[in-house]
Design a protein around this motif. Structure first.
Motif, mmCIF file in Angstrom:
data_model
loop_
_atom_site.group_PDB
_atom_site.id
_atom_site.type_symbol
_atom_site.label_atom_id
_atom_site.label_comp_id
_atom_site.label_asym_id
_atom_site.label_seq_id
_atom_site.Cartn_x
_atom_site.Cartn_y
_atom_site.Cartn_z
ATOM 1 N N LEU A 131 0.865 -1.180 0.000
ATOM 2 C CA LEU A 131 0.000 0.000 0.000
ATOM 3 C C LEU A 131 0.898 1.225 0.000
ATOM 4 C CD1 LEU A 131 -2.873 1.252 0.283
ATOM 5 C CD2 LEU A 131 -2.517 1.184 2.765
ATOM 6 N N GLU A 132 0.808 2.040 -1.051
ATOM 7 C CA GLU A 132 1.622 3.248 -1.148
ATOM 8 C C GLU A 132 0.903 4.412 -0.483
ATOM 9 O OE1 GLU A 132 3.136 4.248 -4.944
ATOM 10 O OE2 GLU A 132 4.060 2.282 -5.290
ATOM 11 N N LEU A 133 1.641 5.089 0.403
ATOM 12 C CA LEU A 133 1.101 6.259 1.081
ATOM 13 C C LEU A 133 1.636 7.556 0.481
ATOM 14 C CD1 LEU A 133 1.457 5.076 4.799
ATOM 15 C CD2 LEU A 133 -0.490 4.778 3.260
ATOM 16 N N GLY A 134 2.664 7.435 -0.345
ATOM 17 C CA GLY A 134 3.381 8.574 -0.907
ATOM 18 C C GLY A 134 4.848 8.193 -0.928
ATOM 19 N N ARG A 135 5.624 8.864 -0.085
ATOM 20 C CA ARG A 135 7.030 8.474 0.054
ATOM 21 C C ARG A 135 7.154 7.104 0.689
ATOM 22 N NH1 ARG A 135 11.046 8.891 3.926
ATOM 23 N NH2 ARG A 135 9.656 9.922 5.431
ATOM 24 N N ARG A 136 6.224 6.784 1.529
ATOM 25 C CA ARG A 136 6.281 5.524 2.276
ATOM 26 C C ARG A 136 5.418 4.450 1.614
ATOM 27 N NH1 ARG A 136 8.561 6.201 7.294
ATOM 28 N NH2 ARG A 136 8.772 8.354 8.027
ATOM 29 N N LYS A 137 5.846 3.221 1.842
ATOM 30 C CA LYS A 137 5.114 2.080 1.303
ATOM 31 C C LYS A 137 4.987 1.032 2.408
ATOM 32 C CE LYS A 137 6.289 0.693 -2.780
ATOM 33 N NZ LYS A 137 7.070 0.059 -3.870
ATOM 34 N N LEU A 138 3.788 0.471 2.541
ATOM 35 C CA LEU A 138 3.530 -0.571 3.530
ATOM 36 C C LEU A 138 3.432 -1.924 2.839
ATOM 37 C CD1 LEU A 138 0.726 1.182 5.641
ATOM 38 C CD2 LEU A 138 3.213 1.303 5.954
ATOM 39 N N HIS A 147 -2.183 -14.138 17.885
ATOM 40 C CA HIS A 147 -2.708 -15.403 18.380
ATOM 41 C C HIS A 147 -4.174 -15.635 17.987
ATOM 42 C CE1 HIS A 147 -4.868 -13.309 21.832
ATOM 43 N NE2 HIS A 147 -4.116 -12.374 21.322
ATOM 44 N N TRP A 148 -4.668 -14.892 17.002
ATOM 45 C CA TRP A 148 -5.993 -15.100 16.411
ATOM 46 C C TRP A 148 -5.809 -15.444 14.930
ATOM 47 C CZ3 TRP A 148 -10.693 -11.466 17.709
ATOM 48 C CH2 TRP A 148 -11.048 -11.612 19.057
ATOM 49 N N PRO A 149 -6.830 -15.979 14.275
ATOM 50 C CA PRO A 149 -6.662 -16.389 12.872
ATOM 51 C C PRO A 149 -6.374 -15.246 11.906
ATOM 52 C CG PRO A 149 -8.591 -17.445 13.837
ATOM 53 C CD PRO A 149 -8.138 -16.410 14.814
ATOM 54 N N GLU A 150 -6.804 -14.016 12.246
ATOM 55 C CA GLU A 150 -6.670 -12.900 11.303
ATOM 56 C C GLU A 150 -5.400 -12.076 11.514
ATOM 57 O OE1 GLU A 150 -7.579 -10.496 14.787
ATOM 58 O OE2 GLU A 150 -7.666 -12.578 14.190
ATOM 59 N N THR A 151 -4.570 -12.430 12.483
ATOM 60 C CA THR A 151 -3.438 -11.575 12.813
ATOM 61 C C THR A 151 -2.463 -11.452 11.640
ATOM 62 O OG1 THR A 151 -2.337 -13.456 13.868
ATOM 63 C CG2 THR A 151 -3.540 -11.956 15.294
ATOM 64 N N MET A 152 -1.917 -10.246 11.510
ATOM 65 C CA MET A 152 -0.933 -9.986 10.462
ATOM 66 C C MET A 152 0.006 -8.887 10.948
ATOM 67 S SD MET A 152 -3.164 -7.882 7.641
ATOM 68 C CE MET A 152 -3.366 -6.092 7.775
ATOM 69 N N MET A 153 1.050 -8.622 10.164
ATOM 70 C CA MET A 153 2.016 -7.575 10.487
ATOM 71 C C MET A 153 2.250 -6.724 9.245
ATOM 72 S SD MET A 153 4.843 -9.584 12.802
ATOM 73 C CE MET A 153 4.343 -10.873 13.972
ATOM 74 N N THR A 154 2.785 -5.521 9.475
ATOM 75 C CA THR A 154 3.069 -4.590 8.387
ATOM 76 C C THR A 154 4.499 -4.081 8.524
ATOM 77 O OG1 THR A 154 0.756 -3.872 8.261
ATOM 78 C CG2 THR A 154 2.407 -2.410 7.298
ATOM 79 N N TYR A 155 5.199 -4.018 7.382
ATOM 80 C CA TYR A 155 6.573 -3.507 7.373
ATOM 81 C C TYR A 155 6.630 -2.234 6.543
ATOM 82 C CZ TYR A 155 11.649 -3.386 6.656
ATOM 83 O OH TYR A 155 12.984 -3.020 6.614
ATOM 84 N N GLU A 156 7.208 -1.191 7.150
ATOM 85 C CA GLU A 156 7.420 0.082 6.469
ATOM 86 C C GLU A 156 8.916 0.201 6.236
ATOM 87 O OE1 GLU A 156 8.476 3.692 5.329
ATOM 88 O OE2 GLU A 156 8.929 3.294 7.444
ATOM 89 N N SER A 157 9.353 0.162 4.968
ATOM 90 C CA SER A 157 10.776 0.023 4.655
ATOM 91 C C SER A 157 11.567 1.314 4.818
ATOM 92 C CB SER A 157 10.946 -0.503 3.225
ATOM 93 O OG SER A 157 10.301 0.356 2.294
#
Length: 398
Positions: A131-138, A147-157
Motif C-alpha cells: 500500500l503506497e502512502l506517498g514516500r512511504r510504502k507498507l 494469536h488469532w486467525p486474522e493476525t498480520m504484520m506490516t513492514y514500512e521500509s
C-alpha cells in the motif's frame, strides 16, 4: 502522556495507557496496567495502524488531533488484530472519519462484520500486498494464530518499522515514554514473558513461523500493540520471542505447592532444601492458593525445573493446583523436568492426578514421587529433599 510521540519522521505513537482495567481478558492481573499502542503515519495519505479499547477512545482522538490538527483526516486504518482491546474504537472512528478505508485480510473482513456489523469501506489484502502512502510504502505479512486467525504484520521500509500487532508485546503501561531505551526494561521483560506465556505461548508454532517469515527483513524498530516500542534493541525482543516459542529455558527450578493445614507445606520446605543443596540459585516458590496462576505459568516458562506438590481434595487434585496444571497443559508447556509430591488423608487421588498431567504433557518425570498420608514421616521428608536435589541436578546437567 500528553499528545502524540514521534517514533520516526512523521510516524507517531497515538495510543493510550489503561490503568483502570484490573484483568486482561477478564483473567490475567494488570497490577501496572497495560498500553494500547496505535500509530499514525502521515504522508500524502494518512494511515492509522490499529486503534485502542473503546474506553480509551478519548485519548486516541486527542493524540491524533495533536498530530494532524482539527481538520486532519485519516485515509486508511490498518487492522493487525481484531480483539476488542485493539478494535473497540473502530465503529466510533468510522463516524469521525467517514471516508477512512479499513485495510485487512479476509478473516479481518469476516470478523469486522460479525463483531461490529461493518461490511463497507473494507479493502482485503493478501500476503505480500503493498500500500503506497506517498514516500512511504507498507507491505503486509500474514501471521495467522499469533494469536488469532486474522493476525498480520506490516513492514514500512523507509524507517524499517515493523508494526507487529500483539507479537513482541507485553503488559504494563508506558510511563512517561514509549521506548525500550527510556523505560525500566527489567520490569517489562518480566511482564512481556508473562504476556507471552499466558496469551501467546500456546501458539508457539505459529510464532516461530512468523519469525521465520520476517527473518529477511531489515528491522530497525519493532512497534507492537502492547508494551515498549523497541528501537535500541529491536532484535532482542524478536530473539526473546523466538527462544520462548522454542520452549528454551534457563537453569532454575519453580516449586508450586498447595497446602490446607501445613502438611504439604512442610514437604515443600524439604524439597526446596534439596534444590538449594544441589546448587541451584534460581529458585521460585509459589503457593498456588496465593500466587495468581499467570505468574506461576510465567516462571514455569522461564525455568527448566518444575516441582508440583499438593494435598488430595475430594479424591482429586487440590483445586488451585488443578487449575494450574490444566492451564499448563492447555498452554502446551514442554521440555521441562518435573517432580511430584503430595499428601492425602482418608482417600488418595491428588498425586495420581499430577501423574496424569505429566503423562498427558509428556514431560520428563524425576523420581522419587513422594506421597504422605496426613503428615510426612522423617523418611518421607528425606525423600522430598532427595526429590528437590534430583530435579535440580537434572536441570544443572541438561
Amino acid at each position: 502522556m500528553d499528545g502524540a510521540i514521534a517514533v520516526a519522521d512523521n510516524v507517531f505513537w497515538v495510543g493510550a495507557n489503561d490503568r483502570q482495567t484490573d484483568l486482561f481478558e477478564g483473567i490475567w492481573p494488570l497490577p501496572r496496567g497495560v498500553s494500547y499502542n496505535s500509530y499514525l503515519i502521515i504522508d500524502k495519505k494518512v494511515a492509522l495502524m490499529d486503534t485502542v479499547k473503546k474506553s480509551s477512545l478519548p485519548a486516541l482522538l486527542e493524540h491524533i488531533k495533536s498530530a494532524v490538527g482539527d481538520a486532519g483526516k485519516i485515509d486508511y486504518l490498518v487492522i493487525h488484530h481484531l480483539e476488542p482491546d485493539h478494535s473497540g474504537s473502530v465503529p466510533f472512528l468510522r463516524q469521525v472519519f467517514p471516508e477512512m478505508e479499513i485495510i485487512g485480510n479476509e478473516k479481518t473482513a469476516q470478523f469486522l462484520e460479525h463483531i461490529y456489523g461493518i461490511t463497507s469501506g473494507v479493502r482485503i489484502i493478501r500476503e505480500g500486498d503493498e500500500l503506497e502512502l506517498g514516500r512511504r510504502k507498507l507491505k503486509f505479512y500474514m501471521t495467522p494464530m499469533v494469536h488469532w486467525p486474522e493476525t498480520m504484520m506490516t513492514y514500512e521500509s523507509g524507517d524499517r518499522i515493523l508494526f507487529s500487532g500483539d507479537a513482541f508485546g507485553g503488559f504494563g503501561t508506558l510511563d512517561g515514554d514509549i521506548f525500550d531505551d527510556k523505560l525500566d526494561i527489567n520490569f517489562y521483560e518480566d511482564e512481556i514473558l508473562r504476556y507471552f506465556s499466558n496469551i501467546v505461548g500456546k501458539y508457539a508454532g505459529p510464532v516461530s513461523k512468523a519469525i521465520e517469515k520476517l527473518s529477511g527483513l531489515d528491522i530497525g524498530i519493532v512497534a507492537p500493540t502492547h508494551g515498549p516500542v523497541w528501537r535500541k534493541c529491536p532484535g532482542e525482543i524478536i530473539q526473546r520471542y523466538a527462544k520462548w516459542s522454542r520452549q528454551e529455558s534457563q537453569q532454575g527450578v519453580v516449586v508450586a505447592f498447595g497446602s490446607m493445614y501445613g502438611a504439604t507445606e512442610r514437604m515443600t520446605e524439604a524439597v526446596t532444601a534439596g534444590v538449594r543443596k544441589a546448587g541451584i540459585r534460581n529458585l521460585v516458590v509459589h503457593d498456588v492458593s496465593r500466587s495468581h496462576v499467570s505468574y506461576v505459568i510465567r516462571d514455569a516458562w522461564r525455568y527448566r525445573g518444575l516441582v508440583l506438590g499438593c494435598p488430595t481434595y475430594d479424591t482429586g487434585i487440590f483445586p488451585p493446583m488443578d487449575a494450574l496444571v490444566r492451564l499448563l497443559e492447555e498452554k502446551k508447556l514442554s521440555k521441562r523436568v518435573v517432580g511430584l509430591f503430595g499428601s492425602y488423608g482418608w482417600s488418595g487421588g491428588g498425586v495420581k492426578g499430577l501423574r496424569q498431567f505429566v503423562e498427558n504433557t509428556k514431560l520428563e518425570l524425576v523420581e522419587p514421587v513422594v506421597e504422605a498420608r496426613f503428615s510426612a514421616t522423617a523418611e518421607q521428608l528425606a525423600l522430598c529433599e532427595q526429590l528437590g536435589q534430583n530435579v535440580a541436578e537434572a536441570v544443572l546437567h541438561e
